[in-house]
Enzyme design. Structure first.
Site, PDB file in Angstrom:
ATOM      1  N   LYS A  17       0.833  -1.212   0.000  1.00  0.00           N
ATOM      2  CA  LYS A  17       0.000   0.000   0.000  1.00  0.00           C
ATOM      3  C   LYS A  17       0.862   1.254   0.000  1.00  0.00           C
ATOM      4  O   LYS A  17       0.595   2.199  -0.739  1.00  0.00           O
ATOM      5  CB  LYS A  17      -0.937   0.023   1.211  1.00  0.00           C
ATOM      6  CG  LYS A  17      -1.931  -1.128   1.251  1.00  0.00           C
ATOM      7  CD  LYS A  17      -2.946  -0.970   2.378  1.00  0.00           C
ATOM      8  CE  LYS A  17      -2.356  -0.977   3.776  1.00  0.00           C
ATOM      9  NZ  LYS A  17      -1.703  -2.254   4.157  1.00  0.00           N
ATOM     10  N   ARG A  92      -9.467   1.302   8.713  1.00  0.00           N
ATOM     11  CA  ARG A  92      -8.902  -0.006   9.006  1.00  0.00           C
ATOM     12  C   ARG A  92      -9.875  -0.859   9.810  1.00  0.00           C
ATOM     13  O   ARG A  92      -9.516  -1.930  10.272  1.00  0.00           O
ATOM     14  CB  ARG A  92      -7.636   0.193   9.827  1.00  0.00           C
ATOM     15  CG  ARG A  92      -6.425  -0.537   9.274  1.00  0.00           C
ATOM     16  CD  ARG A  92      -5.255  -0.108  10.121  1.00  0.00           C
ATOM     17  NE  ARG A  92      -4.059  -0.838   9.893  1.00  0.00           N
ATOM     18  CZ  ARG A  92      -3.023  -0.379   9.188  1.00  0.00           C
ATOM     19  NH1 ARG A  92      -3.086   0.761   8.569  1.00  0.00           N
ATOM     20  NH2 ARG A  92      -1.931  -1.089   9.099  1.00  0.00           N
ATOM     21  N   ARG A 134      12.085  -5.009   4.726  1.00  0.00           N
ATOM     22  CA  ARG A 134      11.968  -3.613   4.296  1.00  0.00           C
ATOM     23  C   ARG A 134      12.644  -2.606   5.218  1.00  0.00           C
ATOM     24  O   ARG A 134      12.839  -2.857   6.408  1.00  0.00           O
ATOM     25  CB  ARG A 134      10.513  -3.231   4.039  1.00  0.00           C
ATOM     26  CG  ARG A 134       9.642  -3.146   5.244  1.00  0.00           C
ATOM     27  CD  ARG A 134       8.196  -2.930   4.804  1.00  0.00           C
ATOM     28  NE  ARG A 134       7.327  -2.783   5.942  1.00  0.00           N
ATOM     29  CZ  ARG A 134       6.017  -2.642   5.868  1.00  0.00           C
ATOM     30  NH1 ARG A 134       5.410  -2.622   4.706  1.00  0.00           N
ATOM     31  NH2 ARG A 134       5.299  -2.511   6.963  1.00  0.00           N
ATOM     32  N   ARG A 168      11.288  -0.253  10.615  1.00  0.00           N
ATOM     33  CA  ARG A 168      10.220   0.167  11.522  1.00  0.00           C
ATOM     34  C   ARG A 168      10.233  -0.696  12.772  1.00  0.00           C
ATOM     35  O   ARG A 168      10.487  -1.895  12.704  1.00  0.00           O
ATOM     36  CB  ARG A 168       8.869   0.022  10.819  1.00  0.00           C
ATOM     37  CG  ARG A 168       8.576   1.189   9.921  1.00  0.00           C
ATOM     38  CD  ARG A 168       7.358   0.978   9.084  1.00  0.00           C
ATOM     39  NE  ARG A 168       6.236   0.360   9.795  1.00  0.00           N
ATOM     40  CZ  ARG A 168       5.048   0.177   9.246  1.00  0.00           C
ATOM     41  NH1 ARG A 168       4.829   0.563   7.997  1.00  0.00           N
ATOM     42  NH2 ARG A 168       4.075  -0.391   9.925  1.00  0.00           N
ATOM     43  N   ARG A 179      -0.290  -8.200  13.658  1.00  0.00           N
ATOM     44  CA  ARG A 179      -0.852  -7.281  12.649  1.00  0.00           C
ATOM     45  C   ARG A 179      -1.714  -8.029  11.634  1.00  0.00           C
ATOM     46  O   ARG A 179      -2.729  -7.522  11.178  1.00  0.00           O
ATOM     47  CB  ARG A 179       0.272  -6.512  11.950  1.00  0.00           C
ATOM     48  CG  ARG A 179       0.824  -5.411  12.857  1.00  0.00           C
ATOM     49  CD  ARG A 179       2.199  -4.983  12.483  1.00  0.00           C
ATOM     50  NE  ARG A 179       2.254  -4.285  11.219  1.00  0.00           N
ATOM     51  CZ  ARG A 179       3.386  -4.102  10.524  1.00  0.00           C
ATOM     52  NH1 ARG A 179       4.523  -4.564  10.980  1.00  0.00           N
ATOM     53  NH2 ARG A 179       3.355  -3.448   9.399  1.00  0.00           N
TER      54      ARG A 179
HETATM   55  P1  AMP Z   1       0.988   0.925   8.694  1.00  0.00           P
HETATM   56  O1  AMP Z   1       2.068   1.928   8.501  1.00  0.00           O
HETATM   57  O2  AMP Z   1      -0.205   1.187   7.821  1.00  0.00           O
HETATM   58  O3  AMP Z   1       1.468  -0.487   8.581  1.00  0.00           O
HETATM   59  O4  AMP Z   1       0.466   1.108  10.201  1.00  0.00           O
HETATM   60  C1  AMP Z   1       1.301   0.846  11.310  1.00  0.00           C
HETATM   61  C2  AMP Z   1       0.508   0.763  12.593  1.00  0.00           C
HETATM   62  O5  AMP Z   1      -0.136   2.029  12.867  1.00  0.00           O
HETATM   63  C3  AMP Z   1      -0.626  -0.249  12.622  1.00  0.00           C
HETATM   64  O6  AMP Z   1      -0.175  -1.560  12.906  1.00  0.00           O
HETATM   65  C4  AMP Z   1      -1.503   0.322  13.731  1.00  0.00           C
HETATM   66  O7  AMP Z   1      -0.953   0.072  14.993  1.00  0.00           O
HETATM   67  C5  AMP Z   1      -1.404   1.824  13.472  1.00  0.00           C
HETATM   68  N1  AMP Z   1      -2.452   2.281  12.509  1.00  0.00           N
HETATM   69  C6  AMP Z   1      -2.267   2.598  11.199  1.00  0.00           C
HETATM   70  N2  AMP Z   1      -3.413   2.954  10.614  1.00  0.00           N
HETATM   71  C7  AMP Z   1      -4.367   2.861  11.566  1.00  0.00           C
HETATM   72  C8  AMP Z   1      -5.782   3.076  11.592  1.00  0.00           C
HETATM   73  N3  AMP Z   1      -6.475   3.450  10.499  1.00  0.00           N
HETATM   74  N4  AMP Z   1      -6.440   2.870  12.752  1.00  0.00           N
HETATM   75  C9  AMP Z   1      -5.787   2.503  13.864  1.00  0.00           C
HETATM   76  N5  AMP Z   1      -4.472   2.259  13.922  1.00  0.00           N
HETATM   77  C10 AMP Z   1      -3.754   2.430  12.795  1.00  0.00           C
END
Ligand code: AMP
Length: 222
Positions: A17, A92, A134, A168, A179
């Site tokens: 994404k 999400r 990554r 990360r 996740r």
């Molecule tokens: P990502 O960078 O999209 O993989 O997001 C990393 C982490 O941020 C996720 O595992 C969640 O802990 C938090 N997070 C990201 N987007 C959301 C969302 N829409 N709602 C709640 N937590 C989020």
């Protein structure tokens, strides 16, 4: 003008994404808004809120829907002059989607509703390898992958020449499992949700980055 201008990217962690969102946004001339990046930016400030967020992210759990909806709505409205947005990682959960839908139905969002939910389909067996390999340039944020997208010159960022790369904090084997579970339980129900609204399109997310971008281009027609 592209066929769609306000696009939500759906897909499991590691489906691409962030990578595809950045490419798409650049080519369409719109803004990419990453929910995870907004949260990580708050974590970097070291604020109390940032500490609470980090505690959730580090376990692979979602932050509160009120918080993420507020942050995303602000970012969407700020992207107004950019002719649209690509939302990476929001909504999400059904709860977030429903909260956001109420806001979308207010006059402020007239003509600015989400017009495509693009599901990047990647089988589970690809995910762990994609996530664990990554890294990101600490200077400009460009994404790399040890195997699938190495830098052209070893140790030097292709985009800005930066020489420091970071993984990360949540890209660990342990957190990936949680996740993925959160994705299946909380996020996957968004697939039938957007399907019912006639907004869902699926794209095959396997294969080289360029091949996936080409498939997305066919759909979005930018
Ligand atoms: P990502 O960078 O999209 O993989 O997001 C990393 C982490 O941020 C996720 O595992 C969640 O802990 C938090 N997070 C990201 N987007 C959301 C969302 N829409 N709602 C709640 N937590 C989020």
């Amino acid at each position: 003008m592209a066929a769609y201008n306000r696009i939500v990217l759906l897909g499991p962690p590691g489906s691409g994404k962030g990578t595809q969102g950045a490419i798409l946004a650049e080519r369409m001339g719109v803004k990419e808004i990453s929910a995870g990046e907004l949260l990580r930016a708050e974590v970097r400030t070291g604020s109390e809120l940032g500490k609470e967020i980090a505690a959730r992210i580090d376990k692979g759990n979602l932050v509160s829907p009120e918080l993420i909806v507020r942050l995303m709505v602000q970012a969407f409205l700020a992207s107004e002059n950019a002719n649209g947005f690509i939302s990476d990682g929001f909504p999400r959960s059904l709860e977030q989607a429903e909260m956001y839908e109420k806001i979308e139905n207010t006059p402020e969002f007239e003509g600015k509703r989400i017009d495509l939910a693009l599901l990047i389909d990647v089988p589970d067996e690809y995910i762990v390898e994609r996530i664990l390999g990554r890294s990101q340039c600490t200077k400009c944020g460009a994404y790399y992958h040890d195997k699938f997208k190495p830098t052209m010159v070893e140790g030097v960022c292709d985009v800005c020449g930066g020489k420091e790369f970071a993984k990360r904090a949540d890209d660990t084997e342990e957190t990936v499992v949680s996740r993925l579970r959160v994705y299946r339980e909380a996020t996957a129900p968004l697939i039938p949700y957007y399907e019912n609204k006639g907004l869902l399109v699926r794209v095959d997310g396997t294969g080289p980055i360029d091949a996936v971008s080409e498939r997305i281009k066919e759909i979005v027609k930018y």
